[in-house]
Each structure stands twice: as C-alpha cells, then as structure tokens.
Design a protein around this motif. Structure first.
Motif, PDB file in Angstrom:
ATOM      1  N   GLN A   1      36.199  36.716  46.467  1.00 52.92           N
ATOM      2  CA  GLN A   1      35.136  35.896  47.334  1.00 52.92           C
ATOM      3  C   GLN A   1      34.456  35.331  45.987  1.00 52.92           C
ATOM      4  N   LEU A   2      34.321  35.963  44.819  1.00 56.78           N
ATOM      5  CA  LEU A   2      33.534  35.439  43.742  1.00 56.78           C
ATOM      6  C   LEU A   2      33.991  34.368  43.015  1.00 56.78           C
TER       7      LEU A   2
ATOM      8  N   ARG B   1      35.561  26.448  44.705  1.00 58.08           N
ATOM      9  CA  ARG B   1      34.946  25.494  45.380  1.00 58.08           C
ATOM     10  C   ARG B   1      34.091  24.548  44.630  1.00 58.08           C
ATOM     11  N   PRO B   2      33.138  25.163  44.031  1.00 59.29           N
ATOM     12  CA  PRO B   2      32.333  24.142  43.030  1.00 59.29           C
ATOM     13  C   PRO B   2      33.012  23.170  42.338  1.00 59.29           C
ATOM     14  N   LEU B   3      34.287  23.448  41.754  1.00 62.79           N
ATOM     15  CA  LEU B   3      34.899  22.485  40.987  1.00 62.79           C
ATOM     16  C   LEU B   3      35.826  21.505  41.892  1.00 62.79           C
ATOM     17  N   GLY B   4      35.812  21.865  43.251  1.00 67.29           N
ATOM     18  CA  GLY B   4      36.797  21.096  44.039  1.00 67.29           C
ATOM     19  C   GLY B   4      38.217  21.085  43.893  1.00 67.29           C
TER      20      GLY B   4
ATOM     21  N   PRO C   1      43.708  32.329  45.804  1.00 65.44           N
ATOM     22  CA  PRO C   1      44.394  33.879  45.671  1.00 65.44           C
ATOM     23  C   PRO C   1      45.806  33.761  46.100  1.00 65.44           C
ATOM     24  N   SER C   2      46.734  34.729  45.561  1.00 63.13           N
ATOM     25  CA  SER C   2      47.805  34.847  45.947  1.00 63.13           C
ATOM     26  C   SER C   2      48.439  35.143  47.404  1.00 63.13           C
ATOM     27  N   THR C   3      49.172  34.261  47.966  1.00 62.11           N
ATOM     28  CA  THR C   3      49.553  34.405  49.395  1.00 62.11           C
ATOM     29  C   THR C   3      50.153  35.680  49.698  1.00 62.11           C
TER      30      THR C   3
ATOM     31  N   LEU D   1      40.670  33.562  52.208  1.00 59.05           N
ATOM     32  CA  LEU D   1      39.286  33.108  51.630  1.00 59.05           C
ATOM     33  C   LEU D   1      39.384  31.470  51.175  1.00 59.05           C
ATOM     34  N   SER D   2      40.735  31.160  51.087  1.00 62.02           N
ATOM     35  CA  SER D   2      40.950  29.714  50.644  1.00 62.02           C
ATOM     36  C   SER D   2      40.980  28.949  51.871  1.00 62.02           C
TER      37      SER D   2
END
Length: 378
Positions: free
Chosen positions: A177-178, A185-188, A194-196, A204-205
């Motif tokens: 999450q962190l 997300r902030p970097l776009g 995270p691994s599939t 989370l993705s």
C-alpha cells in the motif's frame, strides 16, 4: 607575453577536446557501438530478451529492446515491456523504511526483537541485532567474530525482507500500500506493480491480471546440459521490500529522475542511504541503506542488481557524471554469470567472503555495466 598566449591557447584546445569527447558520448556512432556490444553479450550469455535504457540527466535519451520477450511468438521487447526487477525492489523498500525513520516511527538502532523478528538458528531475536544490520546486510557476522552483527557484509535478501515487519508496525500499513501510494501513483508509473504472484498486493495496482501479464516478458532459463532456453514454469514470485516489484525501463527512468530530484526523502537522508556502512572495526562495506555504494576509477557508483528465477536486472547511477543505466532481462544471466559465488567451508581457512571480486563487490564485474561505463563515463 608569448608564453601566456601559448598557455591560453593550450587551455582552449584542452577545453575543445573535452567538449568533443563529451559530445561524442551522445552521438549516433557511440550508441551504435554500444548496441553492438550489448547484442554480443546477450547472445554470449544466452539471454532471450533485454530492455535497456540510458539516461543523461533526468532524460531517457536512448532505449532499445534486443531479442525476444516471448520466444515462441517472436515478441520483441521495448522500454515498456514488464519484467520482475527482483532486488531492485530493495531501493523502493529503502525509501519506505527511511520515511518511517524520518517520521520518528522507527530507529536504525532499534533491536529486531522490538518488531517480533526472529531470524532462527543461532541468531533468533538476538538484541544485539539492530534494524541497521538487516538494512546493510551486516547482521550475520561470521565464524571469526562469533557471528556478532556489525562486523561483516554478508548479503541476505531473506533477512532484508524481514524489514517488512518494521514497516508494518511503524506505519500501520503494508509495504504494498505504501509503495503504491507513495511512489508508484505520485510518479505516474504506468506499468509498475507488486508481483502478480501476490494477488492481494497486485490488486492494489488496479490492473487486470491477464492484461498485465500480456505486457510481461516470459521468464526463461538456460539449460546447460541441453543447450537450450527452457520456459520457467510454476515458480511463485512473492512480494515485499526485498523483491517482487514488476516494472519497465520507462518507469524506472521516471523513478531515477525523481531520485535525482531528491524526492521522497530529505537530502541528508538520501546522503545517508548512499554512504557505505562502517563496521565495528572501522571498515567500509560496499552497501549503504538499500543500495550498493562503490567506486570505479575514483567515481562513486550507486547501484543495485536484481536476480531471480527467469529474470535479472541492473540499475546503475553515476551522480558525478549525471548518467544512469537500466537493463532488464527475461533470464537470470544479466546477473548470474558475474557473481562467481563459491561455497565457503565453515572453519576451513575461515568463512571467507563468497562475493569477493564479483558483482556483489564491484559493479564493473558485470560486463553489461562495464560496457556502459566504457561508452558513457570516460
């Protein structure tokens, strides 16, 4: 007057020569030569596919794919092809943990027992083992110092993963999450996740799993006996602060630029992360806080390798030259051939460092890294 003019003229010629040398690094002829070298190395080490990027400043000035991301379907990779980046994840884990330390929620000097970490065997939850020791791979010790922490560098990805417990307790959240909320997300970042293999973290993705896998290079391994590349099957790629992020050259370039801007952490914290750990005997090791930190020809190298079943990677930054090299592969052999790991015999002429004179000690041991340095650092 004549001597002064001559000196000035010599200085002018030197300046012109320097500018020409610098500009030649970025001309098409140098890149063509670099491409030829990379393709030669890819073929030599039986790597099915690689995606490569070179950055100058904060710009990805060149990116190219070689070979195949999917041998069966002849899919050529590019800068947007997804790979497991393996231990390059440790640099992301470093950021997240150092944010907790900056916030006063954890301390490098905290004993691992505070976070319920038990390393098993002779180490257990020994109160002498601190967070800083897991962070710098100096927790294990060796036979000569009775396995006391802080005396020797012994790389251990599994123990680095134990820092997940520190992140969870300090933040009240998960690493997945962190890293998603703080970095991805902030970097776009368009294709970093995270691994599939970890369904809860991958969710989370927000990506559809099948779509994401269609962007991902298939993993292979070189079969020495049969002299062929075999597809890696039924291997579970976990996820945590030590490994498990999936990403692309294009996304790692954005991440690299953010690091250059000293985002996420205070400047002094970045400097701490990129400072080699000093042992109890005053010896500098080749690792800081989540990063290898070494020198080549007197120039500081900030880097990390990645090596996992079916994948390998290298992320190398040379701050003094303002250049970055990113290479991702769908076999182990961007990294594996350059480790030269030997299995030391306990107590027999000592537990010597199994990573002496190899990629865990100096980045130029990698022929891929050396090719980059030869073309763009000189």
């Amino acid at each position: 007057m004549f001597y002064r003019s001559s000196a000035l003229f010599a200085l002018f010629l030197l300046s012109v020569s320097t500018l020409r040398a610098q500009s030649s690094r970025w001309d098409s002829a140098n890149f063509r030569s670099f491409e030829t070298k990379l393709e030669s190395l890819r073929e030599k080490y039986h790597i099915p596919g690689i995606s490569v990027g070179v950055m100058h400043g904060k710009t990805l000035v060149w990116a190219k794919g070689f070979g195949y991301a999917d041998l069966e379907n002849k899919v050529v990779p590019d800068e947007n092809t997804v790979y497991q980046v393996a231990s390059i994840t440790k640099t992301f884990g470093s950021i997240i943990l150092l944010q907790q330390i900056e916030a006063g929620k954890a301390q490098l000097g905290d004993p691992i027992s505070k976070y319920g970490i038990n390393l098993g065997a002779r180490w257990g939850s020994d109160p002498r083992i601190k967070i800083k020791h897991l962070f710098t791979h100096t927790a294990m010790g060796n036979v000569w110092n009775a396995y006391k922490p802080g005396y020797a560098f012994r790389y251990n990805g599994s123990w680095y993963h134990q820092l997940d417990a520190v992140i969870r307790k300090a933040s009240g959240s998960t690493f997945g999450q962190l890293v998603t909320d703080t970095i991805i997300r902030p970097l776009g970042l368009m294709r970093t996740a995270p691994s599939t293999g970890d369904s809860a973290s991958f969710a989370l993705s927000g990506f559809d799993r099948d779509t994401y896998l269609s962007w991902t290079a298939k993993p292979y391994d070189w079969n020495k006996k049969k002299k062929r590349l075999d597809t890696v099957k039924n291997f579970r790629y976990g996820f945590g602060p030590a490994a498990g992020l999936m990403s692309t050259v294009a996304d790692l370039a954005v991440y690299s630029a953010a690091i250059d801007e000293k985002r996420f952490l205070r400047p002094e914290t970045w400097e701490q992360a990129w400072t080699p750990f000093v042992t109890e005997r005053g010896k500098k090791v080749q690792y800081g806080l989540g990063w290898f930190v070494t020198r080549y020809k007197g120039v500081k190298m900030i880097w990390h390798t990645g090596w996992w079943m079916g994948y390998s990677a290298l992320f190398l930054k040379v701050p003094e030259k303002d250049i970055t090299f990113i290479i991702l592969a769908n076999s182990q052999d961007v990294s594996r051939p350059f480790y030269h790991i030997v299995q030391p015999i306990p107590g027999f002429f000592g537990m010597h460092n199994p990573f002496h004179r190899n990629l865990k000690n100096k980045v130029q041991a990698s022929k891929f890294a050396k090719a980059f340095l030869d073309h763009f650092m000189e």
